[in-house]
Scaffold this motif. Sequence first.
Motif, PDB file in Angstrom:
ATOM      1  N   THR A 128       0.844  -1.195   0.000  1.00  0.00           N
ATOM      2  CA  THR A 128       0.000   0.000   0.000  1.00  0.00           C
ATOM      3  C   THR A 128       0.876   1.241   0.000  1.00  0.00           C
ATOM      4  O   THR A 128       2.024   1.220   0.415  1.00  0.00           O
ATOM      5  CB  THR A 128      -0.957   0.000   1.209  1.00  0.00           C
ATOM      6  N   ARG A 129       0.311   2.335  -0.445  1.00  0.00           N
ATOM      7  CA  ARG A 129       1.040   3.566  -0.699  1.00  0.00           C
ATOM      8  C   ARG A 129       1.071   4.489   0.516  1.00  0.00           C
ATOM      9  O   ARG A 129       0.134   4.535   1.280  1.00  0.00           O
ATOM     10  CB  ARG A 129       0.355   4.271  -1.871  1.00  0.00           C
ATOM     11  N   ASN A 130       2.169   5.257   0.642  1.00  0.00           N
ATOM     12  CA  ASN A 130       2.318   6.367   1.588  1.00  0.00           C
ATOM     13  C   ASN A 130       2.253   5.948   3.060  1.00  0.00           C
ATOM     14  O   ASN A 130       1.242   6.124   3.729  1.00  0.00           O
ATOM     15  CB  ASN A 130       1.287   7.469   1.299  1.00  0.00           C
ATOM     16  N   TRP A 131       3.365   5.457   3.552  1.00  0.00           N
ATOM     17  CA  TRP A 131       3.517   5.099   4.960  1.00  0.00           C
ATOM     18  C   TRP A 131       4.554   6.002   5.613  1.00  0.00           C
ATOM     19  O   TRP A 131       5.523   6.408   4.982  1.00  0.00           O
ATOM     20  CB  TRP A 131       4.010   3.655   5.089  1.00  0.00           C
ATOM     21  N   LEU A 132       4.360   6.279   6.898  1.00  0.00           N
ATOM     22  CA  LEU A 132       5.386   6.912   7.726  1.00  0.00           C
ATOM     23  C   LEU A 132       5.781   5.904   8.790  1.00  0.00           C
ATOM     24  O   LEU A 132       4.925   5.305   9.444  1.00  0.00           O
ATOM     25  CB  LEU A 132       4.861   8.186   8.384  1.00  0.00           C
ATOM     26  N   ILE A 133       7.076   5.736   8.953  1.00  0.00           N
ATOM     27  CA  ILE A 133       7.619   4.798   9.930  1.00  0.00           C
ATOM     28  C   ILE A 133       8.335   5.611  10.997  1.00  0.00           C
ATOM     29  O   ILE A 133       9.242   6.383  10.687  1.00  0.00           O
ATOM     30  CB  ILE A 133       8.605   3.807   9.273  1.00  0.00           C
ATOM     31  N   GLY A 134       7.913   5.481  12.246  1.00  0.00           N
ATOM     32  CA  GLY A 134       8.568   6.177  13.342  1.00  0.00           C
ATOM     33  C   GLY A 134       9.931   5.565  13.605  1.00  0.00           C
ATOM     34  O   GLY A 134      10.029   4.358  13.839  1.00  0.00           O
ATOM     35  N   VAL A 135      10.992   6.394  13.552  1.00  0.00           N
ATOM     36  CA  VAL A 135      12.342   5.866  13.763  1.00  0.00           C
ATOM     37  C   VAL A 135      13.032   6.454  14.995  1.00  0.00           C
ATOM     38  O   VAL A 135      13.976   5.866  15.496  1.00  0.00           O
ATOM     39  CB  VAL A 135      13.237   6.054  12.507  1.00  0.00           C
ATOM     40  N   GLU A 136      12.558   7.603  15.486  1.00  0.00           N
ATOM     41  CA  GLU A 136      13.139   8.203  16.690  1.00  0.00           C
ATOM     42  C   GLU A 136      12.037   8.899  17.479  1.00  0.00           C
ATOM     43  O   GLU A 136      11.039   9.325  16.919  1.00  0.00           O
ATOM     44  CB  GLU A 136      14.227   9.229  16.333  1.00  0.00           C
ATOM     45  N   GLY A 137      12.283   9.061  18.771  1.00  0.00           N
ATOM     46  CA  GLY A 137      11.327   9.753  19.633  1.00  0.00           C
ATOM     47  C   GLY A 137      10.203   8.831  20.081  1.00  0.00           C
ATOM     48  O   GLY A 137      10.315   7.608  20.002  1.00  0.00           O
ATOM     49  N   GLU A 138       9.113   9.424  20.531  1.00  0.00           N
ATOM     50  CA  GLU A 138       7.986   8.632  21.034  1.00  0.00           C
ATOM     51  C   GLU A 138       7.310   7.797  19.955  1.00  0.00           C
ATOM     52  O   GLU A 138       6.589   6.855  20.252  1.00  0.00           O
ATOM     53  CB  GLU A 138       6.948   9.551  21.701  1.00  0.00           C
ATOM     54  N   VAL A 139       7.536   8.114  18.680  1.00  0.00           N
ATOM     55  CA  VAL A 139       6.908   7.380  17.575  1.00  0.00           C
ATOM     56  C   VAL A 139       7.755   6.199  17.087  1.00  0.00           C
ATOM     57  O   VAL A 139       7.323   5.455  16.210  1.00  0.00           O
ATOM     58  CB  VAL A 139       6.593   8.319  16.386  1.00  0.00           C
ATOM     59  N   ALA A 140       8.941   6.024  17.644  1.00  0.00           N
ATOM     60  CA  ALA A 140       9.862   4.967  17.195  1.00  0.00           C
ATOM     61  C   ALA A 140       9.181   3.603  17.250  1.00  0.00           C
ATOM     62  O   ALA A 140       8.524   3.264  18.234  1.00  0.00           O
ATOM     63  CB  ALA A 140      11.127   4.959  18.042  1.00  0.00           C
ATOM     64  N   GLY A 141       9.320   2.854  16.164  1.00  0.00           N
ATOM     65  CA  GLY A 141       8.753   1.512  16.102  1.00  0.00           C
ATOM     66  C   GLY A 141       7.287   1.461  15.700  1.00  0.00           C
ATOM     67  O   GLY A 141       6.715   0.379  15.608  1.00  0.00           O
ATOM     68  N   ARG A 142       6.672   2.603  15.444  1.00  0.00           N
ATOM     69  CA  ARG A 142       5.258   2.635  15.064  1.00  0.00           C
ATOM     70  C   ARG A 142       5.143   2.968  13.586  1.00  0.00           C
ATOM     71  O   ARG A 142       5.973   3.665  13.031  1.00  0.00           O
ATOM     72  CB  ARG A 142       4.524   3.668  15.905  1.00  0.00           C
ATOM     73  N   THR A 143       4.114   2.469  12.956  1.00  0.00           N
ATOM     74  CA  THR A 143       3.891   2.714  11.532  1.00  0.00           C
ATOM     75  C   THR A 143       2.540   3.387  11.328  1.00  0.00           C
ATOM     76  O   THR A 143       1.581   3.097  12.041  1.00  0.00           O
ATOM     77  CB  THR A 143       3.949   1.392  10.746  1.00  0.00           C
ATOM     78  N   TYR A 144       2.486   4.289  10.359  1.00  0.00           N
ATOM     79  CA  TYR A 144       1.280   5.083  10.095  1.00  0.00           C
ATOM     80  C   TYR A 144       0.981   5.043   8.595  1.00  0.00           C
ATOM     81  O   TYR A 144       1.797   5.487   7.792  1.00  0.00           O
ATOM     82  CB  TYR A 144       1.498   6.534  10.531  1.00  0.00           C
ATOM     83  N   HIS A 145      -0.184   4.535   8.245  1.00  0.00           N
ATOM     84  CA  HIS A 145      -0.579   4.484   6.833  1.00  0.00           C
ATOM     85  C   HIS A 145      -1.362   5.746   6.486  1.00  0.00           C
ATOM     86  O   HIS A 145      -2.503   5.911   6.886  1.00  0.00           O
ATOM     87  CB  HIS A 145      -1.428   3.240   6.555  1.00  0.00           C
ATOM     88  N   VAL A 146      -0.727   6.646   5.729  1.00  0.00           N
ATOM     89  CA  VAL A 146      -1.382   7.882   5.306  1.00  0.00           C
ATOM     90  C   VAL A 146      -2.270   7.597   4.098  1.00  0.00           C
ATOM     91  O   VAL A 146      -3.381   8.103   3.994  1.00  0.00           O
ATOM     92  CB  VAL A 146      -0.339   8.986   4.993  1.00  0.00           C
ATOM     93  N   GLY A 147      -1.786   6.775   3.184  1.00  0.00           N
ATOM     94  CA  GLY A 147      -2.570   6.424   2.002  1.00  0.00           C
ATOM     95  C   GLY A 147      -2.877   7.641   1.154  1.00  0.00           C
ATOM     96  O   GLY A 147      -2.026   8.485   0.918  1.00  0.00           O
ATOM     97  N   GLY A 148      -4.119   7.770   0.708  1.00  0.00           N
ATOM     98  CA  GLY A 148      -4.533   8.881  -0.140  1.00  0.00           C
ATOM     99  C   GLY A 148      -5.266   9.973   0.604  1.00  0.00           C
ATOM    100  O   GLY A 148      -5.913  10.822  -0.006  1.00  0.00           O
ATOM    101  N   ARG A 149      -5.179   9.979   1.935  1.00  0.00           N
ATOM    102  CA  ARG A 149      -5.917  10.984   2.715  1.00  0.00           C
ATOM    103  C   ARG A 149      -5.036  12.180   3.056  1.00  0.00           C
ATOM    104  O   ARG A 149      -3.829  12.069   3.131  1.00  0.00           O
ATOM    105  CB  ARG A 149      -6.486  10.362   3.979  1.00  0.00           C
TER     106      ARG A 149
END
Length: 188
Positions: A56-77
Motif C-alpha cells: 500500500t502507498r504512503n507510509w510513515l515509519i517512526g524511527v526516533e522519539g515517542e513514535v519509534a517503532g510505530r507505523t502510520y498508513h497515510v494512504g490517499g488521505r
Amino acid sequence: MVEYLLIGALALCVVLLLSLYLRGSSYERSSPTRTGKIPAKHLRASDTSTAHKNLTRNWLIGVEGEVAGRTYHVGGRMATIGRKVGNFIQVKEEDASRVHCRLEPLDGGLKVVDMKSANGTYLNDRRVSDSLLQHGDRIRIGSNVFEYAAYAKFEENAAMEAKGFGRTTDDPTLIGTADEIFGSEDTE
C-alpha cells in the motif's frame, strides 16, 4: 526465397521479444513500487517474494522519539501531525505545535507542508515550508523522526489507535459534573 522470408520473420520476432523484455526490466528498475527498493526492515518476510500490488502507498515509519517503532498508513488521505488530539498522528511533546504540519497526497506521492509551526518541520535535516517526499526521506518534528515509505505493508497502523493525553481505550468514560468527577475545590 522462402528461406529468406522465414529468417527475416524470425529475426523480427527475436527483436520484438528482446525489446519487450528490456522494456519490462527497465520498468522494474525505475519503478518505486518494486519490492526490492523498499528496505527489508519495512516488509514482512512474505512480502519480499510478492509483487508490489500487495503493498500500500504512503507510509510513515517512526524511527526516533515517542513514535519509534510505530507505523502510520497515510494512504490517499490528507493528514496532519501535531500535539492536538484531532491530528492524524498525535505527538505529545512541547516542541510540536498543535497542528504542526500537513501531509497532502499527490499523484507523485506525498507532500509535507509546515503549518507555520514555531519550531519548524525538517526534511532530511533541512527546515522546509513544503516539499514532495521521496522514498526514504526523513521528517523531523521536535525529537520525533519519521521515515517515508512510498510503498510498504505493515501489520500495525498506529494512526487508528485512540488518542489522548494519559488516557487509553481501557479507561472508563466518566459521566457527571466536574465537581462529581474531580471533586469540589471548596475546602471547608
